[in-house]
Design an enzyme around this catalytic site. Structure first.
Site, PDB file in Angstrom:
ATOM      1  NE  ARG A  30     -10.018  -1.492  -3.400  1.00 41.11           N
ATOM      2  CZ  ARG A  30      -9.182  -0.755  -2.656  1.00 41.11           C
ATOM      3  NH1 ARG A  30      -7.713  -0.867  -2.577  1.00 41.11           N
ATOM      4  NH2 ARG A  30      -9.835   0.063  -1.633  1.00 41.11           N
TER       5      ARG A  30
ATOM      6  CG  HIS B 244      -8.041   5.178  -2.206  1.00 37.13           C
ATOM      7  ND1 HIS B 244      -7.915   3.825  -2.198  1.00 37.13           N
ATOM      8  CD2 HIS B 244      -6.942   5.544  -1.256  1.00 37.13           C
ATOM      9  CE1 HIS B 244      -6.843   3.241  -1.423  1.00 37.13           C
ATOM     10  NE2 HIS B 244      -6.474   4.363  -0.986  1.00 37.13           N
TER      11      HIS B 244
ATOM     12  CD  GLU C 149      -7.153   1.519   4.465  1.00 33.00           C
ATOM     13  OE1 GLU C 149      -6.404   2.651   4.739  1.00 33.00           O
ATOM     14  OE2 GLU C 149      -6.589   0.286   4.267  1.00 33.00           O
TER      15      GLU C 149
ATOM     16  CG  ASN D 143      -7.615  -2.224   2.379  1.00 33.65           C
ATOM     17  OD1 ASN D 143      -8.318  -3.078   1.555  1.00 33.65           O
ATOM     18  ND2 ASN D 143      -7.803  -0.870   1.994  1.00 33.65           N
TER      19      ASN D 143
ATOM     20  CE1 TYR E 146      -3.159  -2.075   3.761  1.00 40.15           C
ATOM     21  CE2 TYR E 146      -0.573  -2.966   3.015  1.00 40.15           C
ATOM     22  CZ  TYR E 146      -2.176  -2.177   2.735  1.00 40.15           C
ATOM     23  OH  TYR E 146      -2.509  -2.009   1.469  1.00 40.15           O
TER      24      TYR E 146
ATOM     25  CD  GLU F  11      -5.320  -1.027   0.051  1.00 40.37           C
ATOM     26  OE1 GLU F  11      -4.625  -0.556   0.971  1.00 40.37           O
ATOM     27  OE2 GLU F  11      -6.078  -0.088  -0.519  1.00 40.37           O
TER      28      GLU F  11
HETATM   29  N1  LIG Z   1       0.081   1.294  12.648  1.00 42.12           N
HETATM   30  N2  LIG Z   1      -0.311   0.452  11.988  1.00 42.12           N
HETATM   31  N3  LIG Z   1      -1.104   0.102  11.325  1.00 42.12           N
HETATM   32  C1  LIG Z   1      -1.495  -0.241   9.852  1.00 42.12           C
HETATM   33  C2  LIG Z   1      -2.478   0.888   9.549  1.00 42.12           C
HETATM   34  C3  LIG Z   1      -2.721   0.878   8.102  1.00 42.12           C
HETATM   35  C4  LIG Z   1      -3.338   2.007   7.700  1.00 42.12           C
HETATM   36  N4  LIG Z   1      -3.047   2.359   6.233  1.00 42.12           N
HETATM   37  C5  LIG Z   1      -3.434   1.751   5.313  1.00 42.12           C
HETATM   38  O1  LIG Z   1      -4.017   0.823   5.655  1.00 42.12           O
HETATM   39  C6  LIG Z   1      -2.995   2.068   3.962  1.00 42.12           C
HETATM   40  C7  LIG Z   1      -4.048   1.752   2.895  1.00 42.12           C
HETATM   41  C8  LIG Z   1      -4.123   2.480   1.927  1.00 42.12           C
HETATM   42  O2  LIG Z   1      -5.684   2.204   1.294  1.00 42.12           O
HETATM   43  C9  LIG Z   1      -3.267   2.650   0.684  1.00 42.12           C
HETATM   44  O3  LIG Z   1      -3.735   3.841  -0.053  1.00 42.12           O
HETATM   45  C10 LIG Z   1      -1.718   2.683   1.317  1.00 42.12           C
HETATM   46  O4  LIG Z   1      -0.898   3.150   0.291  1.00 42.12           O
HETATM   47  C11 LIG Z   1      -1.476   1.282   1.912  1.00 42.12           C
HETATM   48  C12 LIG Z   1      -0.055   1.526   2.560  1.00 42.12           C
HETATM   49  O5  LIG Z   1       0.049   2.281   3.768  1.00 42.12           O
HETATM   50  C13 LIG Z   1      -2.409   1.162   3.187  1.00 42.12           C
END
Ligand SMILES: N=[N+]=NCCCCNC(=O)[C@@H]1[C@H]2[C@H](O)[C@@H](O)[C@H](O)[C@@H](CO)[C@@H]12
Length: 448
Positions: free
Chosen positions: A78, A122, A167, A292, A294, A352
């Site tokens: 991806r 993105h 996102e 996605n 986390y 993700e």
């Molecule tokens: N508090 N808190 N909560 C967590 C909120 C998460 C929001 N950020 C993402 O999801 C980004 C997504 C992005 O696509 C990628 O480009 C980033 O590298 C990853 C890692 O950061 C994740």
């Protein structure tokens, strides 16, 4: 019945990246600047003054990186397309070298039996479009649809899985409400307008795909379950506001053609009246949702934390990642079950999932020992398997990220990759987690 874990027969195993975080060469061969080029070169925005000028140098090393994907045994990859590399002004003229880079990347992937999964946006909006209002200008729905059409017509003969946006919540919250991400606005009146135009643009692109596309298209959202910190009504309400703001704000319009009621409570006088016809555009039929995931948030009421008036409460016994996110795999299974129950069990990809931990330097023999990341993946993959057994339609999984890369405002200080990158030499080294993931793929999950 054996306890061995087995994922569905055609479950798709991949890894994810994004253009500005790995490509480098942001202005090479006729490419135009994105808002991240400008944001990164404005002092103070990114830790240590890091920029995407080189990043993982993937623009020049893509053949080497596809070979790495093959070595790991990825079935899918991806990645995102830099809108301003392809259309330097964001509209009109197409840069033949820029679009040619993605054309060649797709061919390289297919030659290795790796399925391309393409994200059109993105976060790296062309600077020229931002200068015309960007996500605050309603015309951006047409601009994005025109760009999408160019990409569909060039690549849909070989790309069988598309996502419009990555996102939109982060773009609205980070780019327009809190100013922590490009374009760095800090305005509670702008944030909902940007979010709404992102959804309109998403719908406009899906409409075009239904005219010219032959495969699947979806939307990628970050989802984070909100658990009330106590039984108090205040904390329950805070969790409900946080849930509407982060999770329902994008999926409800797409599936129901309306925002969650609580959005008015979140934004108050900054919440506009929306034209009804906008929701007809937004609620285009989708083939999948990319999730996605986390972390979770144990949420308490905090009246001063505007506009959501909710904050996360640190969990004393939990493990936290380098980005300050609690490791909580149950949140993934809870979230997937929530999506399935609320939206009619749509096809899902985990687009993700991953973690930044403090990785040791490359050891003798070229190994990078990252046991915490292996543990993170093991826990989250088991959580996915658990809900698949309950009937949730999860079709694939992409680890974030293939490579250590530019972690936005954190610069290169936070490493999410299953492959270590030495940014001084651009040497790539498979971490132990890459070898672990290779076994997961080879056994379709049985090693978990
Ligand atoms: N508090 N808190 N909560 C967590 C909120 C998460 C929001 N950020 C993402 O999801 C980004 C997504 C992005 O696509 C990628 O480009 C980033 O590298 C990853 C890692 O950061 C994740």
């Amino acid at each position: 019945m054996s306890n061995a874990i087995e994922f569905p027969k055609n479950f798709l195993w991949g890894a994810s990246t994004s253009a500005y975080q790995i490509e480098g060469s942001p202005l090479a061969d006729g490419a135009g600047p994105s808002i991240w080029q400008r944001f990164a070169h404005s002092p103070g925005n990114i830790r240590d003054g890091d920029t995407g000028d080189v990043a993982c140098d993937h623009y020049r090393r893509s053949a080497q990186d596809v070979a790495l994907m093959r070595e790991i045994g990825l079935q899918a990859y991806r990645f995102s397309i830099s809108w301003s590399r392809v259309m330097p002004s964001g509209r009109g003229a197409v840069n033949p070298v820029g679009i040619g880079f993605y054309d060649e990347l797709v061919d390289r992937l297919l030659a290795q039996g790796i399925k391309p999964m393409v994200t059109l946006f993105h976060w790296d909006l062309p600077e020229t479009l931002d200068n015309q209002g960007g996500w605050l200008n309603r015309d951006i729905a047409d601009w994005f649809a025109d760009y999408a059409r160019v990409m569909f017509e060039r690549l849909d003969d070989r790309v069988t899985s598309w996502a419009t946006l990555n996102e939109p919540w982060v773009v609205s919250d980070g780019g327009y409400l809190n100013g922590t991400l490009a374009p760095g606005h800090h305005n509670r009146f702008e944030a909902p307008i940007a979010a709404h135009n992102l959804l309109r643009a998403h719908g406009a692109a899906v409409k075009v795909y239904r005219e010219v596309g032959k495969h699947e298209i979806g939307l990628v959202v970050n989802l984070e379950p909100k658990y009330p910190a106590s039984e108090s009504a205040a904390d329950q309400q805070a969790a409900a506001r946080g849930h509407a703001y982060m999770n329902g704000q994008f999926l409800d319009p797409v599936f129901f053609g309306r925002y969650p009621e609580k959005m008015k409570d979140v934004y108050g006088d900054a919440w506009p009246e929306w034209p009804a016809e906008d929701f007809e555009l937004i609620r285009q039929r989708l083939d999948f949702i990319g999730v996605n995931y986390y972390t979770r948030s144990v949420t308490r009421d905090e009246p001063s934390a505007l506009p959501v008036r909710a904050v996360a409460v640190r969990q004393p016994l939990a493990t936290y990642t380098e980005t300050g996110w609690e490791v909580y795999a149950r949140g993934l299974s809870d979230t997937l079950e929530w999506v399935a129950a609320r939206y009619g069990n749509p096809p899902l990809y985990i687009t993700e999932n991953g973690a930044a931990f403090f990785d040791p330097p490359v050891a003798e023999g070229g190994r990078v020992h990252d046991p915490l990341r292996i543990d993170y993946y093991q826990k989250h993959l088991r959580a996915i398997h658990e809900v698949i057994q309950k009937g949730v339609d999860v079709r694939g999984y992409c680890a974030w990220s293939l490579l250590d890369n530019l972690e936005w405002a954190h610069g290169f200080s936070k490493r999410f990759g299953i492959v270590h990158v030495n940014f001084a030499t651009q040497e790539r080294t498979l971490k132990d987690s890459a070898y672990f993931y290779r076994e997961v793929i080879a056994t379709n999950g049985a090693v978990l």
